[in-house]
Design an enzyme around this catalytic site. Structure first.
Site, PDB file in Angstrom:
ATOM      1  N   GLY A  84       0.783  -1.244   0.000  1.00  0.00           N
ATOM      2  CA  GLY A  84       0.000   0.000   0.000  1.00  0.00           C
ATOM      3  C   GLY A  84       0.809   1.285   0.000  1.00  0.00           C
ATOM      4  N   TRP A  86       2.433   2.851  -2.529  1.00  0.00           N
ATOM      5  CA  TRP A  86       2.087   3.748  -3.645  1.00  0.00           C
ATOM      6  C   TRP A  86       0.724   4.385  -3.391  1.00  0.00           C
ATOM      7  CZ3 TRP A  86       3.623   2.702  -9.399  1.00  0.00           C
ATOM      8  CH2 TRP A  86       5.018   2.586  -9.473  1.00  0.00           C
ATOM      9  N   ASP A 129      -7.576 -10.235  -8.975  1.00  0.00           N
ATOM     10  CA  ASP A 129      -6.592 -10.370 -10.049  1.00  0.00           C
ATOM     11  C   ASP A 129      -6.930  -9.366 -11.156  1.00  0.00           C
ATOM     12  OD1 ASP A 129      -5.058 -11.127 -12.207  1.00  0.00           O
ATOM     13  OD2 ASP A 129      -5.417 -13.273 -11.955  1.00  0.00           O
ATOM     14  N   LYS A 194       5.615  -0.768 -14.121  1.00  0.00           N
ATOM     15  CA  LYS A 194       6.924  -1.353 -13.858  1.00  0.00           C
ATOM     16  C   LYS A 194       7.196  -2.438 -14.897  1.00  0.00           C
ATOM     17  CE  LYS A 194       7.588  -3.931  -9.970  1.00  0.00           C
ATOM     18  NZ  LYS A 194       8.456  -3.386  -8.950  1.00  0.00           N
TER      19      LYS A 194
HETATM   20  C1  LIG Z   1       6.225  -4.821  -5.838  1.00  0.00           C
HETATM   21  S1  LIG Z   1       4.667  -5.238  -5.165  1.00  0.00           S
HETATM   22  C2  LIG Z   1       3.834  -3.687  -5.187  1.00  0.00           C
HETATM   23  C3  LIG Z   1       4.250  -2.730  -4.098  1.00  0.00           C
HETATM   24  C4  LIG Z   1       3.316  -1.535  -4.037  1.00  0.00           C
HETATM   25  N1  LIG Z   1       3.480  -0.682  -5.204  1.00  0.00           N
HETATM   26  C5  LIG Z   1       3.544  -0.681  -2.818  1.00  0.00           C
HETATM   27  O1  LIG Z   1       4.094   0.403  -2.957  1.00  0.00           O
HETATM   28  O2  LIG Z   1       3.160  -1.090  -1.721  1.00  0.00           O
HETATM   29  C6  LIG Z   1       3.925  -6.108  -6.496  1.00  0.00           C
HETATM   30  C7  LIG Z   1       2.501  -6.561  -6.237  1.00  0.00           C
HETATM   31  O3  LIG Z   1       1.911  -6.975  -7.475  1.00  0.00           O
HETATM   32  C8  LIG Z   1       0.885  -7.874  -7.128  1.00  0.00           C
HETATM   33  N2  LIG Z   1       0.379  -8.585  -8.312  1.00  0.00           N
HETATM   34  C9  LIG Z   1       1.047  -9.434  -9.126  1.00  0.00           C
HETATM   35  N3  LIG Z   1       0.231  -9.912 -10.080  1.00  0.00           N
HETATM   36  C10 LIG Z   1      -0.985  -9.348  -9.897  1.00  0.00           C
HETATM   37  C11 LIG Z   1      -2.255  -9.453 -10.551  1.00  0.00           C
HETATM   38  N4  LIG Z   1      -2.426 -10.247 -11.621  1.00  0.00           N
HETATM   39  N5  LIG Z   1      -3.301  -8.740 -10.065  1.00  0.00           N
HETATM   40  C12 LIG Z   1      -3.149  -7.937  -8.983  1.00  0.00           C
HETATM   41  N6  LIG Z   1      -1.970  -7.791  -8.322  1.00  0.00           N
HETATM   42  C13 LIG Z   1      -0.896  -8.489  -8.758  1.00  0.00           C
HETATM   43  C14 LIG Z   1       1.574  -8.772  -6.116  1.00  0.00           C
HETATM   44  O4  LIG Z   1       0.624  -9.483  -5.347  1.00  0.00           O
HETATM   45  C15 LIG Z   1       2.382  -7.762  -5.306  1.00  0.00           C
HETATM   46  O5  LIG Z   1       1.725  -7.378  -4.126  1.00  0.00           O
END
Ligand SMILES: C[S@@+](CC[C@H](N)C(=O)[O-])C[C@H]1O[C@@H](n2cnc3c(N)ncnc32)[C@H](O)[C@@H]1O
Length: 246
Positions: A84, A86, A129, A194
């Site tokens: 959370g 961002w 998702d 990203k």
């Molecule tokens: C690097 S973390 C994000 C950190 C976030 N931006 C923060 O600042 O707290 C990447 C996130 O992408 C999520 N993720 C990956 N594939 C996903 C999908 N298909 N749908 C939703 N979230 C997804 C993962 O569960 C993970 O929590």
């Protein structure tokens, strides 16, 4: 501290890092290296001081300082939002909690496969998702006017350690988000995602260039130099499907 180190190590093991050999306290050499670097990282320390949920907050802060993508009143869709950080940045920058009574109030919607703890000013859809059409339908229902002004994606699949495979999977996540942009993103809107650099990066950049007036790559200082992580920033979205409310 000991407990949090254990949790970090367990999570590293789950991510199946490709290393051999073991270290003290059952950690592999790679885990040990990662932990040492993590504990010395100035952005990890700053995140604690400034109460951000993780260090990635500083990546968005830097992109925003350089390119002003967030301002009071905007609607933000934050994909891959857990834990959370961002969303915390977005809530403050778009005034989603109404902290500044003299500025327009924005909206932040975070989506993730993982549960996200509540945050004042943000709405979370989790676990969900982003690649599932039912999630997108729900996103459209939750966003005021059915559209976002800014789509953020810090999504990342669980790393396998196989660089080309991880790259392909992340590009596919970004592409699926771009596929739904005509239904979700307001004309003139912004898309920040990203990526891990690789063979398909150029293809994604070309797709962005076809749909947005400006595109660029950004490597914030908080993004580790040795990582292939690069953000793609596209502004002035030119396509939209269906009715658009102002
Ligand atoms: C690097 S973390 C994000 C950190 C976030 N931006 C923060 O600042 O707290 C990447 C996130 O992408 C999520 N993720 C990956 N594939 C996903 C999908 N298909 N749908 C939703 N979230 C997804 C993962 O569960 C993970 O929590």
């Amino acid at each position: 501290m000991a407990r949090s180190l254990k949790l970090v190590c367990a999570s590293l093991r789950r991510q199946r890092f490709h290393t051999s050999g073991s270290h003290s306290k059952g950690r592999t050499a790679a885990e040990h290296l990662w932990l040492t670097r993590h504990l010395r990282d100035p952005f990890v320390k700053a995140a604690k001081v400034e109460s951000y949920r993780c260090r990635s907050a500083f990546k968005l802060l830097e992109v925003n300082d350089r390119h002003q993508i967030l301002r009071p009143g905007l609607r933000v869709l934050d994909c891959g939002a857990a834990p959370g950080a961002w969303s915390q940045v977005a809530v403050r920058r778009v005034n989603a909690a109404g902290a500044d009574p003299s500025a327009p109030v924005g909206f932040v919607l975070g989506v993730d496969l993982l549960h996200i703890f509540p945050l004042e000013g943000a709405t979370f859809l989790s676990p969900a998702d982003v690649t599932d059409p039912r999630t997108i339908q729900r996103v459209r229902e939750l966003l005021p006017g059915g559209r976002a002004d800014v789509i953020l994606s810090d999504m990342a699949p669980n790393a396998t350690g196989i660089r080309s495979l991880d790259h392909d999977r992340l590009i596919s996540l970004c592409s699926s988000l771009l596929d739904v942009a005509p239904d979700v993103l307001h004309p003139g809107g912004t898309f920040l995602c990203k990526t891990w650099a690789g063979s398909q990066s150029l293809g994604l950049q070309k797709r962005l260039a076809e749909q947005f007036q400006n595109t660029r790559t950004v490597k914030p200082r908080a993004s580790r130099k040795e990582s292939s992580e690069v953000y793609l920033l596209a502004t002035q979205y030119q396509r939209a499907k269906g009715p658009v409310e102002d």
